[in-house]
Design a protein around this motif. Structure first.
Motif, short mmCIF file in Angstrom:
data_model
loop_
_atom_site.label_atom_id
_atom_site.label_comp_id
_atom_site.label_asym_id
_atom_site.label_seq_id
_atom_site.Cartn_x
_atom_site.Cartn_y
_atom_site.Cartn_z
N LEU A 302 42.38 -15.19 10.03
CA LEU A 302 41.27 -16.00 9.55
C LEU A 302 41.38 -17.43 10.06
N PHE A 303 42.59 -17.95 10.07
CA PHE A 303 42.79 -19.35 10.45
C PHE A 303 43.20 -19.43 11.92
N ASN A 304 42.37 -20.06 12.72
CA ASN A 304 42.65 -20.29 14.13
C ASN A 304 42.32 -21.74 14.44
N GLY A 305 43.30 -22.49 14.83
CA GLY A 305 43.14 -23.93 14.99
C GLY A 305 44.03 -24.63 13.99
N LYS A 484 48.63 -15.73 1.30
CA LYS A 484 49.20 -15.10 2.49
C LYS A 484 49.28 -13.58 2.35
N ASN A 485 49.14 -13.07 1.12
CA ASN A 485 49.20 -11.63 0.88
C ASN A 485 47.86 -10.93 1.07
N GLU A 486 46.80 -11.71 1.32
CA GLU A 486 45.50 -11.09 1.55
C GLU A 486 45.54 -10.25 2.83
N ARG A 487 44.83 -9.12 2.78
CA ARG A 487 44.78 -8.26 3.96
C ARG A 487 43.54 -7.38 3.90
N MET A 488 42.95 -7.15 5.06
CA MET A 488 41.79 -6.26 5.15
C MET A 488 41.96 -5.40 6.40
N LEU A 489 41.70 -4.10 6.25
CA LEU A 489 41.87 -3.16 7.35
C LEU A 489 40.52 -2.51 7.64
N ILE A 490 40.09 -2.59 8.89
CA ILE A 490 38.77 -2.09 9.30
C ILE A 490 38.93 -1.20 10.52
N LYS A 491 38.25 -0.07 10.51
CA LYS A 491 38.19 0.77 11.71
C LYS A 491 36.89 0.45 12.44
N LEU A 492 37.04 -0.03 13.66
CA LEU A 492 35.89 -0.39 14.49
C LEU A 492 35.72 0.68 15.56
N GLU A 507 40.73 -0.66 3.99
CA GLU A 507 41.56 -1.29 2.96
C GLU A 507 40.88 -2.58 2.54
N GLU A 508 40.53 -2.67 1.26
CA GLU A 508 39.82 -3.83 0.75
C GLU A 508 40.80 -4.98 0.46
N PRO A 509 40.37 -6.23 0.67
CA PRO A 509 41.22 -7.37 0.31
C PRO A 509 41.21 -7.59 -1.20
N ALA A 510 42.06 -8.52 -1.63
CA ALA A 510 42.18 -8.78 -3.07
C ALA A 510 40.99 -9.57 -3.60
N THR A 511 40.39 -10.42 -2.78
CA THR A 511 39.30 -11.27 -3.24
C THR A 511 38.02 -10.96 -2.47
N ASP A 545 43.33 -5.32 11.88
CA ASP A 545 44.22 -5.71 10.77
C ASP A 545 44.08 -7.21 10.58
N ILE A 546 43.36 -7.62 9.53
CA ILE A 546 43.02 -9.03 9.34
C ILE A 546 43.86 -9.62 8.22
N ARG A 547 44.51 -10.72 8.54
CA ARG A 547 45.32 -11.47 7.57
C ARG A 547 44.98 -12.95 7.71
N PRO A 548 45.36 -13.77 6.70
CA PRO A 548 45.06 -15.20 6.81
C PRO A 548 45.70 -15.84 8.03
#
Length: 548
Positions: A302-305, A484-492, A507-511, A545-548
């Motif tokens: 999520l964070f780039n920069g 930092k424990n947030e995670r989302m898994l997507i099949k593209l 896989e759904e994230p926590a928020t 696989d998306i993480r912060p």
């Protein structure tokens, strides 16, 4: 499940070894009990140390089955039917009729006696007394006990079949092992040939795609080793002249992706697209959820920069100047080991620091992920810390600010997958004008072309995944902090045409805020079309696989 797979392998090998003792016997039950215990002990010693590449054996078999070409699946299905009929046969006359049925199956599935891109596993690789290489490959899809029906349901058996210790067996394609017995077949691989040199990079147990030419035989259509009737129907061994082998790289499985969560939701294009539903129509119905763990994975952030500990102030002017200066510094004196290609995989570097209100850095910390050298780490750290910081603005109400800067050294695909010291085999273009290539050079050039294309495909795939990653990350805009424990898994699933591309949340994230940020980014992302080298496939599936 791993124990079950090992037990199945032991049972299968016991049956194979028993053929040497049985000759005309129909089952393992006729072997003396003491001999059975000896076989069990020997096989336990042999099999238990096997690593199986750290993967679940059945999962690997399903993955290999998904790679089978259509003729191989048709052949395996036909052999499974013959095995089920063999269980019902009452005498050798009925078994002989099944041999005719196998001949018709070979004529139908292999009219030219040629195997193209068939999938299997090397079971034997060695050198004869004369220095020639011999090779044996077990066909994928014909492994272990349990007759498979045409729908590919594992372990299913036709109704009314009396089980008498017979299995669907294993089909072997192999060369002779001695030059004297190979005078007519010419299946051994001579030393110094291109295929001989290629085999130096293989070992027993490797999963491979292979091309081979089978030898003609008057009555059975294809030449095979002499065996008893049961073995010819259950465990045939066909003499083969191998032409090419290619390793199948089994992706590292990720246990968290083996099962789809109950609350999985779908967005983007509908997965009921008829064009996509036709993929692999002639192949076994393998559960897609079983193969999710073996899909290629792209790590997104999520964070780039930069990333901040507090967003409740007018941070954009202050941070944008710092970020702009950091990027200018990165262009000065880039690390020489990265430019020279010593670290072509690239990686991500993070510099975390604590900033006081007066603009002084209290402490800093740097870490990296991937293929990153100390020079690359130091280069990024200097780019961040060399900026002369002003005081924090008055609207910042906290005692300090924690900042994280991120930089990714992109991969260099043109330098990947090339072994050091690899010699280039001359192709057609390197032969002098007016001269014809001899048989050795032609075989070398053909194998070299296949190897070069394989490397090119892998390089193209690596570059495409990086472009896809950057396209998505560019559309991610974050205005708050996340755990930092947030995670989302997507099949593209990228399709042809790319307008039919869709994704599925595994896989759904926590928020909900994390989820909404990703969904908005995917909705705005213009997915790049598949490169030409990858357009032989109807769709390309990848895990995000998306993480912060």
């Amino acid at each position: 499940m791993r124990i079950f797979s090992i037990v199945s392998m032991i049972t299968h090998l016991i049956r194979k070894i028993s053929l040497f003792f049985m000759k005309e016997a129909d089952s393992l039950s006729q072997i003396h009990p003491t001999r059975c215990w000896i076989l069990n002990a020997l096989l336990l010693v042999i099999i238990l140390p096997l690593d199986l590449k750290g993967q679940d054996f059945q999962l690997v078999e399903k993955y290999l089955s998904s790679l089978q070409p259509k003729p191989q699946y048709q052949f395996n299905s036909g052999m499974a039917e013959i095995a089920s009929k063999l269980n019902e046969s009452k005498n050798d006359l009925q078994k002989f009729q099944l041999l005719d049925e196998r001949t018709r199956l070979l004529e139908k599935t292999l009219p030219e006696r040629k195997l193209n891109e068939w999938v299997g596993r090397i079971t034997k690789l060695g050198i004869s007394k004369e220095g020639d290489a011999f090779l044996s490959i077990q066909l994928s899809g014909s492994l272990l006990g349990g007759v498979e029906d045409r729908k590919g349901v594992e372990g299913s058996k036709p109704s009314g079949v009396k089980q008498r210790g017979l299995s669907s067996g294993s089909v072997i394609f192999l060369t002779r092992e001695e030059r004297l017995s190979d005078l007519d077949d010419k299946s051994l691989i001579p030393a110094g040939t291109a295929l001989f040199n290629l085999l130096k990079g293989f070992q027993s147990g490797d999963e491979v795609r292979f091309n081979a030419q089978l030898l003609p035989e008057m009555k059975t259509f294809v030449r095979e080793l002499d065996q008893v009737m049961n073995a010819r129907l259950l465990n045939p061994r066909f003499i083969s002249r191998f032409e090419y082998l290619e390793k199948i790289e089994i992706p590292e499985s990720r246990q968290s992706t083996l099962k789809k969560p109950k609350n999985a939701s779908l967005t983007g294009k509908s997965s009921g697209d008829k064009k996509l539903s036709k993929i692999g129509k002639a192949k076994p119905a393998i559960q897609e959820t079983d193969l999710l763990a073996l899909l290629p994975k792209i790590d997104l952030h999520l964070f780039n920069g930069y990333r901040l500990s507090h967003y409740d102030w007018d941070y954009a002017p202050f941070m944008d100047r710092w970020l702009r200066q950091m990027r200018i510094n990165l262009q000065n004196d880039p690390p020489p080991d990265y430019l020279s290609g010593n670290f072509p995989e690239g990686g991500r570097v993070t510099v975390q620091l604590e900033l006081k209100r007066e603009g002084k850095i209290a402490n800093s910390f740097i870490h990296s992920v991937g293929s990153v050298s100390s020079l690359m780490r130091n280069h990024f750290e200097r780019a961040v810390l060399s900026y002369e910081l002003p005081k924090l603005p008055d609207n910042f109400k906290h005692s300090n600010l924690r900042v994280g800067f991120f930089h990714e050294f992109p991969p260099l695909p043109h330098l990947l997958f090339i072994q050091k010291g690899q010699k280039r085999i001359p192709g057609n273009a390197s032969v002098e004008a007016g001269k014809k290539m001899n048989a050795f050079d032609e075989a070398s050039a053909k194998i070299n072309q296949r190897l070069q294309r394989k490397i090119k495909v892998k390089q193209t795939l690596k570059l495409y995944h990086y472009q896809l990653k950057k396209r998505i990350e560019e559309k991610i805009h974050v205005f708050q902090n996340f755990s930092k424990n947030e995670r989302m898994l997507i099949k593209l699933q990228v399709t042809r045409p790319v307008s039919n591309t869709f994704w599925e949340i595994l896989e759904e994230p926590a928020t909900s805020a994390f989820r909404l940020t990703l969904i908005n980014a995917l909705e705005r992302t213009k997915i790049p079309p598949l490169p030409k080298l990858l357009q032989d496939r109807e769709a390309h599936k990848v895990l995000l696989d998306i993480r912060p």
